[in-house]
Motif scaffolding. Structure first.
Motif, PDB file in Angstrom:
ATOM      1  N   PRO A  43       0.799  -1.322  -0.085  1.00 49.97           N
ATOM      2  CA  PRO A  43       0.057   0.092  -0.020  1.00 49.97           C
ATOM      3  C   PRO A  43       0.693   1.188  -0.067  1.00 49.97           C
ATOM      4  O   PRO A  43       1.988   1.280   0.413  1.00 49.97           O
ATOM      5  N   LYS A  44       0.266   2.369  -0.507  1.00 50.88           N
ATOM      6  CA  LYS A  44       1.153   3.569  -0.382  1.00 50.88           C
ATOM      7  C   LYS A  44       1.272   3.810   0.922  1.00 50.88           C
ATOM      8  O   LYS A  44       0.571   3.737   1.953  1.00 50.88           O
ATOM      9  N   GLY A  45       2.612   4.616   1.036  1.00 53.19           N
ATOM     10  CA  GLY A  45       3.148   4.869   2.530  1.00 53.19           C
ATOM     11  C   GLY A  45       3.979   3.503   3.164  1.00 53.19           C
ATOM     12  O   GLY A  45       3.820   3.734   4.512  1.00 53.19           O
ATOM     13  N   HIS A  46       3.988   2.407   2.364  1.00 52.15           N
ATOM     14  CA  HIS A  46       4.495   1.285   3.169  1.00 52.15           C
ATOM     15  C   HIS A  46       5.842   0.889   2.161  1.00 52.15           C
ATOM     16  O   HIS A  46       5.837   1.325   0.945  1.00 52.15           O
ATOM     17  N   PHE A  47       6.452  -0.097   2.830  1.00 51.07           N
ATOM     18  CA  PHE A  47       7.532  -0.733   1.932  1.00 51.07           C
ATOM     19  C   PHE A  47       7.977  -1.953   2.510  1.00 51.07           C
ATOM     20  O   PHE A  47       7.648  -2.416   3.526  1.00 51.07           O
ATOM     21  N   PRO A  48       8.318  -2.900   1.393  1.00 45.83           N
ATOM     22  CA  PRO A  48       8.939  -4.382   2.311  1.00 45.83           C
ATOM     23  C   PRO A  48      10.181  -4.237   2.671  1.00 45.83           C
ATOM     24  O   PRO A  48      11.097  -3.548   2.236  1.00 45.83           O
ATOM     25  N   VAL A  49      10.265  -5.291   3.558  1.00 50.23           N
ATOM     26  CA  VAL A  49      11.569  -5.583   4.215  1.00 50.23           C
ATOM     27  C   VAL A  49      11.614  -7.169   4.338  1.00 50.23           C
ATOM     28  O   VAL A  49      10.674  -7.740   4.233  1.00 50.23           O
ATOM     29  N   TYR A  50      12.882  -7.732   4.140  1.00 54.11           N
ATOM     30  CA  TYR A  50      13.150  -8.860   4.345  1.00 54.11           C
ATOM     31  C   TYR A  50      13.757  -9.376   5.794  1.00 54.11           C
ATOM     32  O   TYR A  50      14.825  -8.762   6.021  1.00 54.11           O
ATOM     33  N   VAL A  51      13.221 -10.368   6.307  1.00 51.96           N
ATOM     34  CA  VAL A  51      13.751 -10.373   7.733  1.00 51.96           C
ATOM     35  C   VAL A  51      13.997 -11.902   8.031  1.00 51.96           C
ATOM     36  O   VAL A  51      13.081 -12.596   7.745  1.00 51.96           O
ATOM     37  N   GLY A  52      15.033 -11.871   8.872  1.00 52.73           N
ATOM     38  CA  GLY A  52      15.590 -13.471   9.448  1.00 52.73           C
ATOM     39  C   GLY A  52      16.139 -14.169   8.469  1.00 52.73           C
ATOM     40  O   GLY A  52      16.225 -13.926   7.125  1.00 52.73           O
TER      41      GLY A  52
END
Length: 106
Positions: A43-52
């Motif tokens: 969604p607008k105002g968000h971003f993906p990150v990859y964890v672990g």
């Protein structure tokens, strides 16, 4: 704790560059994308990150960038992986710790 500026880019430009890389990574990994290259599931105002270790993908609000705890994670990510790689923004911590941190700062 603020993000250490290791490059000559201003912090906002560096963040925009990171987010652009994350968006293009989604396109290469088969996520549905809009015409502008942004993943449809972000969604607008968000971003993906990859964890672990398994690199689980999380969608987080941009507002987290202003929290010192999240900035500390970004600094650790830069130290461990750098921001100039093709694997998206990877956060070096256990998933349970990441979920706990993000639930506390929201």
């Amino acid at each position: 704790m603020a993000i250490r500026k290791s490059s000559k880019l201003p912090q906002t430009a560096m963040i925009k560059q990171i987010l652009r890389r994350c968006s293009s990574l989604g396109k290469r990994n088969g996520y549905d994308v809009e015409e502008d290259g942004l993943p449809l599931d972000v969604p607008k105002g968000h971003f993906p990150v990859y964890v672990g270790e398994n690199r689980t993908r999380y969608i987080v609000p941009i507002s987290l960038l202003s929290h010192p705890e999240f900035q500390c994670l970004l600094q650790r990510a830069e130290e461990e992986f750098g921001f100039d790689h093709e694997k998206g923004l990877t956060i070096p911590c256990e998933e349970v710790v990441f979920r706990s941190l993000t639930s506390m700062v929201r």
